[in-house]
Design an enzyme around this catalytic site. Structure first.
Site, PDB file in Angstrom:
ATOM      1  N   ASP A 198      78.883   4.929   2.698  1.00  0.00           N
ATOM      2  CA  ASP A 198      78.218   5.558   1.554  1.00  0.00           C
ATOM      3  C   ASP A 198      79.285   6.262   0.716  1.00  0.00           C
ATOM      4  O   ASP A 198      80.486   6.194   1.043  1.00  0.00           O
ATOM      5  CB  ASP A 198      77.145   6.538   2.062  1.00  0.00           C
ATOM      6  CG  ASP A 198      76.046   6.796   1.027  1.00  0.00           C
ATOM      7  OD1 ASP A 198      76.206   6.400  -0.150  1.00  0.00           O
ATOM      8  OD2 ASP A 198      75.025   7.407   1.395  1.00  0.00           O
ATOM      9  N   GLU A 236      78.703   9.631  -1.207  1.00  0.00           N
ATOM     10  CA  GLU A 236      78.630  11.081  -1.444  1.00  0.00           C
ATOM     11  C   GLU A 236      79.487  11.871  -0.462  1.00  0.00           C
ATOM     12  O   GLU A 236      79.904  12.994  -0.757  1.00  0.00           O
ATOM     13  CB  GLU A 236      77.172  11.558  -1.360  1.00  0.00           C
ATOM     14  CG  GLU A 236      76.279  11.071  -2.500  1.00  0.00           C
ATOM     15  CD  GLU A 236      75.674   9.696  -2.242  1.00  0.00           C
ATOM     16  OE1 GLU A 236      76.123   8.986  -1.318  1.00  0.00           O
ATOM     17  OE2 GLU A 236      74.736   9.342  -2.993  1.00  0.00           O
ATOM     18  N   HIS A 240      75.822   2.329  -0.751  1.00  0.00           N
ATOM     19  CA  HIS A 240      75.571   3.343  -1.784  1.00  0.00           C
ATOM     20  C   HIS A 240      74.955   2.723  -3.046  1.00  0.00           C
ATOM     21  O   HIS A 240      75.453   1.718  -3.561  1.00  0.00           O
ATOM     22  CB  HIS A 240      76.873   4.047  -2.158  1.00  0.00           C
ATOM     23  CG  HIS A 240      76.719   4.967  -3.321  1.00  0.00           C
ATOM     24  ND1 HIS A 240      76.049   6.176  -3.231  1.00  0.00           N
ATOM     25  CD2 HIS A 240      77.098   4.846  -4.619  1.00  0.00           C
ATOM     26  CE1 HIS A 240      76.057   6.763  -4.421  1.00  0.00           C
ATOM     27  NE2 HIS A 240      76.676   5.978  -5.274  1.00  0.00           N
ATOM     28  N   HIS A 296      76.174  11.631   3.851  1.00  0.00           N
ATOM     29  CA  HIS A 296      75.837  12.939   3.276  1.00  0.00           C
ATOM     30  C   HIS A 296      74.647  13.537   4.008  1.00  0.00           C
ATOM     31  O   HIS A 296      73.944  12.851   4.760  1.00  0.00           O
ATOM     32  CB  HIS A 296      75.520  12.799   1.784  1.00  0.00           C
ATOM     33  CG  HIS A 296      74.455  11.778   1.514  1.00  0.00           C
ATOM     34  ND1 HIS A 296      73.121  12.050   1.690  1.00  0.00           N
ATOM     35  CD2 HIS A 296      74.546  10.485   1.153  1.00  0.00           C
ATOM     36  CE1 HIS A 296      72.435  10.960   1.420  1.00  0.00           C
ATOM     37  NE2 HIS A 296      73.268   9.990   1.101  1.00  0.00           N
ATOM     38  N   HIS A 321      70.367  14.257  -0.077  1.00  0.00           N
ATOM     39  CA  HIS A 321      69.114  13.553  -0.374  1.00  0.00           C
ATOM     40  C   HIS A 321      68.840  12.618   0.795  1.00  0.00           C
ATOM     41  O   HIS A 321      69.696  12.466   1.681  1.00  0.00           O
ATOM     42  CB  HIS A 321      69.220  12.749  -1.689  1.00  0.00           C
ATOM     43  CG  HIS A 321      70.198  11.629  -1.631  1.00  0.00           C
ATOM     44  ND1 HIS A 321      71.551  11.811  -1.841  1.00  0.00           N
ATOM     45  CD2 HIS A 321      70.050  10.318  -1.369  1.00  0.00           C
ATOM     46  CE1 HIS A 321      72.173  10.657  -1.710  1.00  0.00           C
ATOM     47  NE2 HIS A 321      71.290   9.726  -1.412  1.00  0.00           N
ATOM     48  N   GLU A 353      69.563  10.280   6.366  1.00  0.00           N
ATOM     49  CA  GLU A 353      69.935   8.853   6.421  1.00  0.00           C
ATOM     50  C   GLU A 353      70.664   8.559   7.733  1.00  0.00           C
ATOM     51  O   GLU A 353      70.495   7.486   8.315  1.00  0.00           O
ATOM     52  CB  GLU A 353      70.811   8.496   5.215  1.00  0.00           C
ATOM     53  CG  GLU A 353      70.028   8.532   3.922  1.00  0.00           C
ATOM     54  CD  GLU A 353      70.877   8.349   2.681  1.00  0.00           C
ATOM     55  OE1 GLU A 353      72.047   7.934   2.791  1.00  0.00           O
ATOM     56  OE2 GLU A 353      70.370   8.626   1.580  1.00  0.00           O
TER      57      GLU A 353
HETATM   58 ZN   LIG Z   1      74.948   7.170  -1.500  1.00  0.00          ZN
END
Ligand SMILES: [Zn+2]
Length: 276
Positions: free
Chosen positions: A8, A10, A60, A104, A116, A135
């Site tokens: 990902d 972030e 992502h 993240h 998020h 996640e």
């Molecule tokens: Zn992401």
């Protein structure tokens, strides 16, 4: 041992703002270079530990961020979307361990860079069995269902703390210390990559020794999602088996993590059609 890597953006060193993580952002070009370099660090670490093959999944946004010309030629990569298994597309029992890079913190975290859960514009909170599920948790559960443990999570300090709390003694690399949602104290990106390479090596070695357990939350899995507003919940509720719990909350009982992820993503796709 074959190694699976989900990447990902972030949680990559240097990233603190959506101006870096969106394709239209001013600093996106730089951030995707950092992301690719962190993926390469994890790939190199896996091969240092004797991995026989590495599959990387671009996890992502639109899932077309990794710069393929710069990717370690020993790895194969999955890019693009829509992918049925999303951030863990391609995971299968042939892999011995999964590594999560650039991850993240989950929605509602305090001091988590760009926190998020899958889609911040529609998902205000995601819980499974009454517990907040990030996640990391959702993807680890899908890997766990197939018997594959997570051996490494990299990201900010909050992400790593959440990963250790969830998964126990896995390898983590804190590439930045989150101060607020949009501010962090970072390692230099080159230093972060050194640490990721070393930690990926340790993770693959430890996986070979059977040091990690697959994450297997108790079935059936009670999914509960609080949406950004009631229109999102109105649309998501069209998925058969959804239970409306209040104006903005839906529940679903899933027999396993694979179906849970599919329902969660179907909810998100439907809910996102209501965004104006
Ligand atoms: Zn992401």
């Amino acid at each position: 041992m074959q190694v699976y890597i989900s990447v990902d953006m972030e949680g990559v060193a240097g990233v603190v703002h959506v101006d870096q993580t969106r394709r239209t952002g001013h600093d996106y070009a730089q951030a995707r270079k950092w992301m690719t370099a962190e993926a390469n660090a994890a790939i190199a670490g896996a091969f240092d530990a004797g991995a026989t093959a590495v599959l990387v999944n671009d996890s992502h946004g639109d899932m077309r961020n990794l710069l393929l010309d710069e990717l370690d030629v020993r790895a194969e990569v999955i890019s693009g979307s829509l992918k049925p298994q999303a951030m863990v597309q391609g995971i299968s029992p042939e892999f011995g361990v999964a590594l999560f890079v650039g991850y993240h913190a989950g929605a509602r975290s305090r001091a988590g860079i760009l926190d998020h859960t899958y889609y911040g514009a529609v998902v205000a909170r995601c819980r499974v069995g009454g517990r907040d599920f990030s996640e990391t948790a959702l993807n680890a559960a899908v890997c766990g269902m197939l018997g594959i443990p997570v051996g490494l999570v990299t990201g900010d300090s909050t992400t790593c703390a959440q990963a250790r709390e969830l998964l126990g003694d896995v390898e983590t690399v804190e590439v930045k210390d989150a101060i607020t949602r949009y501010a962090a104290r970072h390692l230099a990106p080159a230093k972060a990559r050194e640490r990721i390479r070393e930690a990926a090596t340790r993770a693959v070695r430890r996986a070979r020794q059977g040091d990690f357990k697959p994450f297997l939350p108790q079935a059936p899995l009670e999914l509960e999602v609080e949406f950004a507003n009631s229109a999102c919940a109105d649309a998501a509720e069209l998925v058969p088996g959804s239970r409306r719990q209040d104006g903005v909350t839906l529940g679903y009982t899933a027999p396993d993590a694979g179906l849970l992820l599919r329902v969660f993503r179907a909810w998100i796709l439907l809910a996102s059609t209501t965004l104006t």
